[in-house]
Structures are given as structure tokens and as C-alpha cells.
Design an enzyme around this catalytic site. Structure first.
Site, PDB file in Angstrom:
ATOM      1  N   SER A 218       0.841  -1.296   0.240  1.00 36.57           N
ATOM      2  CA  SER A 218      -0.155   0.380   0.120  1.00 36.57           C
ATOM      3  C   SER A 218       0.906   1.025  -0.297  1.00 36.57           C
ATOM      4  O   SER A 218       2.229   1.309   0.247  1.00 36.57           O
ATOM      5  CB  SER A 218      -0.589   0.024   0.776  1.00 36.57           C
ATOM      6  OG  SER A 218      -1.676  -1.115   1.382  1.00 36.57           O
TER       7      SER A 218
HETATM    8  N1  SAH Z   1       0.296  -5.363   4.100  1.00 30.97           N
HETATM    9  C1  SAH Z   1       0.878  -5.725   3.075  1.00 30.97           C
HETATM   10  C2  SAH Z   1       0.332  -5.689   1.287  1.00 30.97           C
HETATM   11  C3  SAH Z   1      -0.156  -7.116   1.055  1.00 30.97           C
HETATM   12  S1  SAH Z   1      -1.163  -6.748  -0.790  1.00 30.97           S
HETATM   13  C4  SAH Z   1       2.405  -5.242   2.626  1.00 30.97           C
HETATM   14  O1  SAH Z   1       2.831  -4.148   3.764  1.00 30.97           O
HETATM   15  O2  SAH Z   1       3.422  -5.241   1.990  1.00 30.97           O
HETATM   16  C5  SAH Z   1      -2.141  -8.182   0.389  1.00 30.97           C
HETATM   17  C6  SAH Z   1      -1.543  -9.346   0.553  1.00 30.97           C
HETATM   18  O3  SAH Z   1      -2.682 -10.408   1.081  1.00 30.97           O
HETATM   19  C7  SAH Z   1      -0.634 -10.377  -0.965  1.00 30.97           C
HETATM   20  O4  SAH Z   1       0.061 -10.397  -0.531  1.00 30.97           O
HETATM   21  C8  SAH Z   1      -1.919 -11.616  -1.282  1.00 30.97           C
HETATM   22  O5  SAH Z   1      -0.893 -12.822  -0.993  1.00 30.97           O
HETATM   23  C9  SAH Z   1      -2.169 -11.507   0.712  1.00 30.97           C
HETATM   24  N2  SAH Z   1      -3.810 -12.450   0.926  1.00 30.97           N
HETATM   25  C10 SAH Z   1      -4.850 -12.387  -0.095  1.00 30.97           C
HETATM   26  N3  SAH Z   1      -5.850 -12.957   0.408  1.00 30.97           N
HETATM   27  C11 SAH Z   1      -5.341 -14.223   1.611  1.00 30.97           C
HETATM   28  C12 SAH Z   1      -6.184 -14.188   2.829  1.00 30.97           C
HETATM   29  N4  SAH Z   1      -7.053 -15.612   2.200  1.00 30.97           N
HETATM   30  N5  SAH Z   1      -4.875 -14.910   3.343  1.00 30.97           N
HETATM   31  C13 SAH Z   1      -3.743 -14.321   3.865  1.00 30.97           C
HETATM   32  N6  SAH Z   1      -3.501 -13.848   2.942  1.00 30.97           N
HETATM   33  C14 SAH Z   1      -3.982 -13.424   1.710  1.00 30.97           C
END
Ligand code: SAH
Length: 218
Positions: free
Chosen positions: A66
Site C-alpha cells: 500500500s
Molecule cells: N500488508 C502488505 C500488503 C499486502 S497486499 C504489505 O505491507 O506489503 C495483500 C496480500 O494479501 C497479498 O500478498 C496477498 O497474497 C495476501 N492475501 C490475499 N488473500 C489472503 C488470505 N486469505 N490470507 C492471507 N493472505 C492473503
């Protein structure tokens, strides 16, 4: 080295002043954490020169970290106290988890894509966060019952509803922050547990990658 001319710590200071303080980030602990955590290290090296720009950035596998403002805003919205126990759903690059770990003692973070989780683990280890951050692979929409309840739950991927297990795993007084909506556009919500009641606030509109529900890993 292509990036040798960038002064990352100056870039971080400017990011905190221009993108966070001048908007509505007032929690000094959040501002200090954002000034400390080296965001560029969580990104592919080709993107280091954009690491402190006011924008989300790709982290591989179609996923994104983000915008700095959104990371700060969600962290502030969790209204953390030092001893709070926090669960993050969607480890991604590991950046948000590191920011949380600067503020509280221990963070649990779940990622559904093992490939992404591995990369995050490497950098979190290198930066010395391994003792403060427990990383798991799996479907975080089920929460993490073993460690529940949580004072804070942060979901960094969007879904049409808030998964019930996450609400069930909120401690008394606990806060859950999550983008809710379809693919194009979502609203960031904060839910607070007060006894048997759940108080719900709409915070802002946002765009996140989708939460994958029902797969053990991808
Ligand atoms: N907080 C992160 C941003 C992540 S983007 C950062 O600081 O970089 C969102 C992430 O959620 C992705 O990596 C995706 O693979 C993960 N995601 C999607 N669905 C999910 C689920 N059900 N459980 C765990 N992770 C998930």
C-alpha cells in the site's frame, strides 16, 4: 550501484512530513515507525528509487504494498497500546508488519502465497524483526484461532464482507480495520468490539487487492 545516490533516510523524513503529518496522521508512534522502517528494502531493487513516493507499488505475483499514507492511516486506526496483540492478514512484502512491530511487542501475520511469504521472511530476518513477528502461511480469512483473541486485526486485502472468524477473534475493546467492497473500489471500515456489540465506522474509500477466501495456499 544504481541506487547509491539516493539518501533513503532523507527521503523517509520528507515522506513523513509531506505525506503523513500534513494530512491527518498525528500519532507520534506511527510517525516514528514510518520514519524508521526502510520501506525500500521490502521492494524489488528496481523500485528503490520510488520507495518513498506517494503511491502503492508492485511486490510480485500481482500483489502490491500500500501507499505509505494508507499503511500509516490503518496503523493509526488500530489505536494500539504497547502490549496489544495484533494479527495481520496479508503479509505481502512484510512492510506493514514491520511498522506494527515498531509500536507493539508482537505481531502475527498470515500470507496465502508461500512465495511472497518467503521473500518477506528473508527481509524481516535481515532487518532483525524475526523475534517480534510470527509469520504463517495459510488463509487468513479464518484468522488464527490458536493465538486469539486479538486487540487489533488488520486485513490488507479486500473482500465483500468481513469474515466472521475475524470478528469472533476480536478481544473485548479490540479493533478490526479492513477494506470492504468489490474489486474496483472499497471502504475502509473499523469495527470495535464492546461486549456483545460490534461498533462499525466507515473511515475512507480505498483500493486494495482481493482477499482470497477458501484456499489453503496459492
Ligand atoms: N500488508 C502488505 C500488503 C499486502 S497486499 C504489505 O505491507 O506489503 C495483500 C496480500 O494479501 C497479498 O500478498 C496477498 O497474497 C495476501 N492475501 C490475499 N488473500 C489472503 C488470505 N486469505 N490470507 C492471507 N493472505 C492473503
Amino acid at each position: 550501484m544504481i541506487n547509491s545516490s539516493i539518501n533513503f533516510s532523507e527521503a523517509r523524513k520528507a515522506m513523513v512530513e509531506d505525506q503523513l503529518r500534513l494530512r491527518d496522521i498525528t500519532d507520534e508512534r506511527v510517525l516514528a515507525a514510518m520514519e524508521k522502517v526502510p520501506r525500500h528494502r521490502f521492494l524489488p531493487i528496481e523500485l528503490w528509487d520510488r520507495a518513498y513516493d506517494d503511491t502503492p507499488l508492485p511486490i510480485g505475483d500481482g500483489q502490491t504494498v500500500s501507499q505509505p499514507y494508507m499503511v500509516a492511516f490503518m496503523t493509526q486506526a488500530l489505536m494500539l497500546k504497547e502490549n496489544d496483540k495484533v494479527l495481520e492478514v496479508g503479509t505481502g512484502s512484510g512492510y506493514q508488519a514491520a511498522v506494527l512491530a515498531e509500536i507493539i511487542e508482537h505481531v502475527y501475520t498470515i500470507e496465502v502465497r508461500p512465495n511472497i511469504s518467503r521473500k518477506a521472511r528473508k527481509i524481516l530476518d535481515e532487518l532483525g524483526y524475526s523475534e517480534k513477528i510470527t509469520m504463517l502461511i495459510g488463509d487468513g480469512s479464518r484468522g488464527l484461532k490458536e493465538e486469539a483473541p486479538y486487540d487489533g486485526i488488520i486485513v490488507t486485502a479486500a473482500y465483500t464482507i468481513i469474515p466472521t472468524p475475524l470478528l469472533d477473534q476480536l478481544a473485548e475493546g479490540g479493533r478490526l480495520v479492513m477494506p470492504v467492497g468489490g474489486m474496483e473500489h472499497q471502504i475502509l471500515y473499523r469495527i470495535m468490539r464492546k461486549g456483545t456489540e460490534l461498533q462499525c465506522e466507515r473511515l475512507l474509500s480505498c483500493i486494495f487487492v482481493p482477499l482470497v477466501v477458501g484456499a489453503d495456499e496459492l
